[in-house]
Write a protein that holds these residues in place. Structure first.
Motif, short mmCIF file in Angstrom:
data_model
loop_
_atom_site.label_atom_id
_atom_site.label_comp_id
_atom_site.label_asym_id
_atom_site.label_seq_id
_atom_site.Cartn_x
_atom_site.Cartn_y
_atom_site.Cartn_z
N UNK A 97 0.79 -1.23 0.00
CA UNK A 97 0.00 0.00 0.00
C UNK A 97 0.82 1.27 0.00
N UNK A 98 2.14 1.13 0.06
CA UNK A 98 3.00 2.32 0.09
C UNK A 98 3.19 2.94 -1.29
N UNK A 99 2.96 2.15 -2.33
CA UNK A 99 3.19 2.64 -3.68
C UNK A 99 4.65 2.73 -4.05
N UNK A 100 5.53 2.21 -3.16
CA UNK A 100 6.97 2.25 -3.43
C UNK A 100 7.34 1.33 -4.58
N UNK A 101 8.11 1.83 -5.49
CA UNK A 101 8.57 1.03 -6.63
C UNK A 101 10.00 0.56 -6.39
N UNK A 102 10.22 -0.75 -6.50
CA UNK A 102 11.56 -1.28 -6.35
C UNK A 102 12.28 -1.41 -7.68
N UNK A 103 11.55 -1.25 -8.77
CA UNK A 103 12.15 -1.23 -10.11
C UNK A 103 11.28 -0.36 -10.99
N UNK A 104 11.91 0.32 -11.93
CA UNK A 104 11.18 1.18 -12.87
C UNK A 104 11.77 0.99 -14.26
N UNK A 105 11.03 1.45 -15.24
CA UNK A 105 11.54 1.34 -16.60
C UNK A 105 10.59 1.95 -17.61
N UNK A 106 10.86 1.63 -18.86
CA UNK A 106 10.07 2.15 -19.98
C UNK A 106 9.66 0.99 -20.87
N UNK A 107 8.46 1.08 -21.43
CA UNK A 107 8.00 0.08 -22.38
C UNK A 107 8.64 0.36 -23.73
N UNK A 108 9.48 -0.56 -24.19
CA UNK A 108 10.20 -0.39 -25.45
C UNK A 108 9.39 -0.93 -26.62
N UNK A 109 8.75 -2.07 -26.40
CA UNK A 109 7.95 -2.71 -27.46
C UNK A 109 6.75 -3.38 -26.81
N UNK A 110 5.59 -3.25 -27.43
CA UNK A 110 4.37 -3.86 -26.89
C UNK A 110 3.52 -4.38 -28.05
N UNK A 111 3.51 -5.70 -28.20
CA UNK A 111 2.77 -6.33 -29.29
C UNK A 111 1.90 -7.45 -28.71
N UNK A 112 0.76 -7.09 -28.09
CA UNK A 112 -0.10 -8.11 -27.48
C UNK A 112 -0.63 -9.09 -28.52
N UNK A 113 -0.70 -10.39 -28.22
CA UNK A 113 -0.28 -10.99 -26.95
C UNK A 113 1.02 -11.77 -27.09
N UNK A 114 1.94 -11.33 -27.94
CA UNK A 114 3.10 -12.18 -28.23
C UNK A 114 4.45 -11.62 -27.80
N UNK A 115 4.56 -10.31 -27.59
CA UNK A 115 5.91 -9.78 -27.29
C UNK A 115 5.81 -8.49 -26.49
N UNK A 116 6.62 -8.44 -25.42
CA UNK A 116 6.70 -7.26 -24.57
C UNK A 116 8.17 -7.04 -24.21
N UNK A 117 8.64 -5.81 -24.40
CA UNK A 117 10.03 -5.47 -24.08
C UNK A 117 10.03 -4.23 -23.20
N UNK A 118 10.73 -4.33 -22.07
CA UNK A 118 10.82 -3.19 -21.15
C UNK A 118 12.26 -3.01 -20.66
N UNK A 119 12.59 -1.80 -20.28
CA UNK A 119 13.86 -1.58 -19.59
C UNK A 119 13.63 -1.75 -18.10
N UNK A 120 14.70 -2.08 -17.37
CA UNK A 120 14.63 -2.30 -15.92
C UNK A 120 15.77 -1.55 -15.25
N UNK A 121 15.43 -0.85 -14.18
CA UNK A 121 16.47 -0.16 -13.40
C UNK A 121 15.95 0.12 -12.00
#
Length: 256
Positions: free
Chosen positions: A160-184
């Motif tokens: 419930x804190x809303x704290x994020x332990x990882x963040x990133x950006x959606x690089x590619x999104x092709x439902x329902x076969x492929x999803x690419x994100x950055x992680x940091x």
């Protein structure tokens, strides 16, 4: 200029220029050996090129040597290409160089690949990977985003804190076969290249082959850490989809 464009409009004449570019100063006989045509036809084509100042000739005894003259081609580039396209071409070249550098940098860093088979459909697997409530059930974190290309995403705690332990950006999104994100990490150095995760979802009859590829990891220690994490999370995901419930014990808490 009209004569130059007329000369360049013919494939044979362009071929003759290519041959002179490879080896300048050729005789008519040397050029004819590369072409399936008579000396008379080749002479006619060379005459058009000479008239356009694309080819110049020099006598050496009985021989007539042909040389490529690049000046008219350079004038075409300056008149028709450079002033219109130079800024855009420079920008594209810069993008290409940066992309190649990024690929080289990622190629030097560890990559982790994990494959798991799930009795499900691609649509259900995609939903399980992108629905905040479902990810909370099997991951212990909610993956929050609208999953559009360019959108941010957060790996938020479920306390419930809303704290994020990882963040990133959606690089590619092709439902329902492929999803690419950055992680940091949220507090990561903004100049550092983030890691990247790719989810490939492939149907095989009544099952789905889910391949997770985690690239651009810092070192082998980080690769070892994410290997255990992904194995635990994806096993929990498989249990949730196939049985309706995650594993009875959180697998990432099991001693290794």
């Amino acid at each position: 200029m009209d004569k130059v464009f007329k000369a360049l409009a013919d494939q044979t004449r362009r071929y003759l220029l290519d041959r002179l570019h490879e080896h300048n100063g050729q005789t008519l006989g040397e050029l004819c050996r590369r072409l399936e045509m008579t000396r008379q036809s080749a002479t006619q084509h060379l005459a058009v090129l000479e008239a356009a100042n694309l080819v110049s000739t020099v006598r050496r005894g009985r021989e007539k040597l042909h040389y490529l003259n690049p000046v008219p081609l350079n004038e075409i580039q300056e008149r028709w290409i450079d002033k219109f396209e130079r800024p855009r071409l420079r920008a594209l070249s810069l993008v290409k160089q940066q992309a190649e550098k990024a690929e080289e940098a990622m190629a030097d860093k560890p990559t982790f690949v994990y494959v798991i088979y799930i009795e499900s459909t691609p649509e259900k697997v995609w939903h399980a990977l992108t629905d905040a409530d479902l990810t909370a059930e099997y991951w212990g974190h909610s993956n929050v985003s609208d999953w559009q290309v360019g959108s941010p995403w957060e790996h938020q705690r479920t306390d419930g804190s809303g704290t994020a332990d990882a963040v990133g950006t959606v690089v590619e999104s092709s439902p329902p076969t492929r999803l690419v994100t950055t992680w940091a990490a949220p507090d990561a150095d903004a100049t550092a290249e983030p890691s990247r995760v790719t989810f490939d979802i492939q149907p095989h009859g009544d099952i789905v082959r889910l391949t997770v590829t985690h690239e651009n990891l810092a070192d082998e220690a980080e690769r070892t850490a994410v290997a255990g994490g992904w194995a635990a999370v994806l096993s929990n995901l498989k249990s949730l989809i196939e049985t309706g419930s995650p594993l009875p014990q959180q697998p990432w808490l099991v001693p290794r």
